[in-house]
Scaffold this motif. Structure first.
Motif, PDB file in Angstrom:
ATOM      1  N   ALA A 161      60.378  37.268  66.943  1.00 52.80           N
ATOM      2  CA  ALA A 161      61.799  37.517  66.740  1.00 52.80           C
ATOM      3  C   ALA A 161      62.087  39.011  66.776  1.00 52.80           C
ATOM      4  O   ALA A 161      61.201  39.847  66.572  1.00 52.80           O
ATOM      5  N   LEU A 162      63.346  39.342  67.036  1.00 49.70           N
ATOM      6  CA  LEU A 162      63.786  40.731  67.065  1.00 49.70           C
ATOM      7  C   LEU A 162      64.451  41.110  65.745  1.00 49.70           C
ATOM      8  O   LEU A 162      65.040  40.264  65.066  1.00 49.70           O
ATOM      9  N   CYS A 183      73.364  28.320  67.654  1.00 51.55           N
ATOM     10  CA  CYS A 183      72.018  28.175  68.216  1.00 51.55           C
ATOM     11  C   CYS A 183      71.140  27.263  67.371  1.00 51.55           C
ATOM     12  O   CYS A 183      70.372  26.458  67.904  1.00 51.55           O
ATOM     13  N   CYS A 231      59.388  42.824  76.261  1.00 46.53           N
ATOM     14  CA  CYS A 231      60.482  41.872  76.098  1.00 46.53           C
ATOM     15  C   CYS A 231      59.946  40.601  75.432  1.00 46.53           C
ATOM     16  O   CYS A 231      59.019  39.975  75.952  1.00 46.53           O
ATOM     17  N   PHE A 282      61.237  37.693  75.178  1.00 43.32           N
ATOM     18  CA  PHE A 282      61.631  36.445  75.818  1.00 43.32           C
ATOM     19  C   PHE A 282      60.626  35.992  76.870  1.00 43.32           C
ATOM     20  O   PHE A 282      60.619  34.830  77.258  1.00 43.32           O
ATOM     21  N   TYR A 342      73.849  36.314  75.023  1.00 44.43           N
ATOM     22  CA  TYR A 342      73.008  35.149  74.735  1.00 44.43           C
ATOM     23  C   TYR A 342      73.801  33.862  74.929  1.00 44.43           C
ATOM     24  O   TYR A 342      73.312  32.905  75.528  1.00 44.43           O
ATOM     25  N   VAL A 378      72.044  40.999  73.357  1.00 41.87           N
ATOM     26  CA  VAL A 378      70.611  41.129  73.104  1.00 41.87           C
ATOM     27  C   VAL A 378      69.945  41.892  74.250  1.00 41.87           C
ATOM     28  O   VAL A 378      69.978  41.428  75.395  1.00 41.87           O
ATOM     29  N   MET A 415      67.375  42.772  76.895  1.00 47.12           N
ATOM     30  CA  MET A 415      66.478  41.838  77.564  1.00 47.12           C
ATOM     31  C   MET A 415      65.991  42.477  78.856  1.00 47.12           C
ATOM     32  O   MET A 415      66.724  43.238  79.490  1.00 47.12           O
ATOM     33  N   TYR A 459      66.234  28.979  69.997  1.00 46.20           N
ATOM     34  CA  TYR A 459      65.952  30.139  69.165  1.00 46.20           C
ATOM     35  C   TYR A 459      67.166  31.058  69.113  1.00 46.20           C
ATOM     36  O   TYR A 459      67.881  31.227  70.095  1.00 46.20           O
ATOM     37  N   TYR A 460      67.373  31.667  67.952  1.00 45.58           N
ATOM     38  CA  TYR A 460      68.313  32.780  67.847  1.00 45.58           C
ATOM     39  C   TYR A 460      67.472  34.050  67.829  1.00 45.58           C
ATOM     40  O   TYR A 460      66.568  34.185  66.996  1.00 45.58           O
ATOM     41  N   PRO A 461      67.702  34.974  68.747  1.00 44.78           N
ATOM     42  CA  PRO A 461      66.795  36.117  68.915  1.00 44.78           C
ATOM     43  C   PRO A 461      66.576  36.949  67.661  1.00 44.78           C
ATOM     44  O   PRO A 461      65.500  37.514  67.468  1.00 44.78           O
ATOM     45  N   TRP A 513      63.208  27.024  75.304  1.00 41.80           N
ATOM     46  CA  TRP A 513      62.860  28.388  75.732  1.00 41.80           C
ATOM     47  C   TRP A 513      62.110  28.355  77.058  1.00 41.80           C
ATOM     48  O   TRP A 513      62.392  29.151  77.967  1.00 41.80           O
TER      49      TRP A 513
END
Length: 373
Positions: free
Chosen positions: A11-12, A95, A157, A159, A179, A196, A198, A225-227, A270
């Motif tokens: 996660a970020l 999300c 990244c 993702f 997003y 976000v 990316m 997922y929520y970043p 994802w």
């Protein structure tokens, strides 16, 4: 089928303190104040924005057209519009909770939706990134990106794990992805909970690009997922479908599983949204020769070149080192590179291992014991 594995997906951290976030006040004030408004004027906006909009005639014209359209509606319709605005900006909840209803525009507000989309396109593409906003708020999009990189120490990244973020210096930055796609959820176009950073590969087709992350291709609402939430990570397994081949391009099958059973559904989505499996298989085909040469040049411990177990032990040591590096701070290609070497030491056929020796010989790589010069 024998496989190799490695872990990734993280996660970020969300930038908590940034004056640029005040920019979201512009649409928030407007859609709240327009409920009881009788005419368009600067009172619909936060005080600091008055000077900005007065110096942006196209933006002011589009806002005025939108305001007049909304004012022509009854109070009930205006309240519905405001609820839609609030709903579409609950990014994390949308999300993570498929039970939260996504509110749609009713037919009587379609004209408002068309005009709103134009306003938000200009707000994001022009106004948010303008020098006037930077001067008014004391921060701009580049200062936000610098703060984002400062608190997210990994350069890769999250993702995909395949590409790095852009350098944060000299006013350079990675793209900001909406997003929730801007073309549909335009009310969230300048909400930094929906913006976000990316890598460019993730943010283009056939990867995420403009996919509707909340709905599958069949129109079914999906859990994603929520970043800026949490992630327990995934494990990637790779297998060479032509194990007798010494062609290290290979034909690779990638399997990815959630480290937490509770996140299995999010992981599945994802994989689809970011086209992960195909990208990992392609990266092995493209880069595995370079990875092997890097390994051979730095081979530790020394290998008895004529002993398979010695090769596997060395490959295991190299894999362990890759895992330690990636766990400390995820790096570009870290997951797929580690999974590839895990496969080699644990599951590769004898002919594949001997193929590494042939690669060393053909590349004239010197190894520590001097067997190849």
């Amino acid at each position: 089928m024998r496989q190799g594995s490695a872990e990734v997906l993280f996660a970020l951290n969300f930038v908590q303190d940034c004056d640029l976030y005040q920019f979201f006040e512009v649409p928030a004030y407007f859609f709240k104040n327009i409920i009881g408004a009788e005419e368009f004027n600067n009172d619909l906006f936060p005080d600091w924005f008055g000077d900005v909009i007065d110096r942006a005639p196209k933006l002011k014209e589009e806002f005025e057209l939108l305001a007049k359209c909304i004012i022509s509606k009854d109070e009930g319709s205006r309240k519905i519009l405001y609820r839609i605005f609030v709903n579409h900006n609950r990014v994390a909840r949308l999300c993570l909770n498929t039970e939260l209803e996504l509110q749609e525009f009713p037919d009587e507000l379609n004209d408002v939706a068309v005009l709103s989309r134009k306003v938000f396109d200009r707000l994001y593409n022009t106004t948010l990134q303008s020098a006037a906003v930077g001067r008014s708020l004391g921060e701009d999009i580049y200062s936000h990106y610098t703060k984002f990189r400062d608190i997210n120490l990994s350069q890769v990244c999250p993702f995909c794990g395949l590409e790095n973020y852009s350098d944060r210096f000299k006013r350079s930055r990675s793209q900001y992805d909406h997003y929730l796609m801007k073309s549909k959820y335009f009310f969230g176009a300048v909400n930094f909970s929906n913006l976000v950073p990316m890598c460019s590969a993730c943010n283009e087709a056939p990867n995420k690009h403009s996919k509707d992350i909340l709905f599958s291709n069949t129109g079914v609402r999906r859990l994603v997922y929520y970043p800026f939430g949490s992630a327990s990570g995934v494990t990637a397994n790779v297998a060479n479908l032509r194990p007798s081949s010494v062609d290290y391009g290979g034909d690779w099958e990638v399997t990815i599983t959630a480290n937490s059973a509770e996140e299995a559904a999010k992981v599945c989505e994802w994989l689809v949204v970011f086209n992960v499996k195909d990208r990992y298989a392609a990266r092995i085909r493209e880069e595995s020769n370079n990875w092997l040469i890097e390994y051979l040049v730095q081979m530790v411990p020394p290998v008895d070149l004529n002993d398979l177990n010695s090769w596997r032990y060395s490959l295991r040591s190299w894999f362990d080192g890759l895992v330690l590096i990636n766990r400390r701070r995820p790096v570009r290609n870290g997951i797929v590179k580690a999974a590839y070497f895990d496969y080699l030491y644990r599951a590769a056929s004898d002919s594949e291992i001997w193929g590494i020796k042939s690669l060393a010989e053909s590349a004239f790589i010197s190894v520590r014991n001097g067997a190849i010069a």
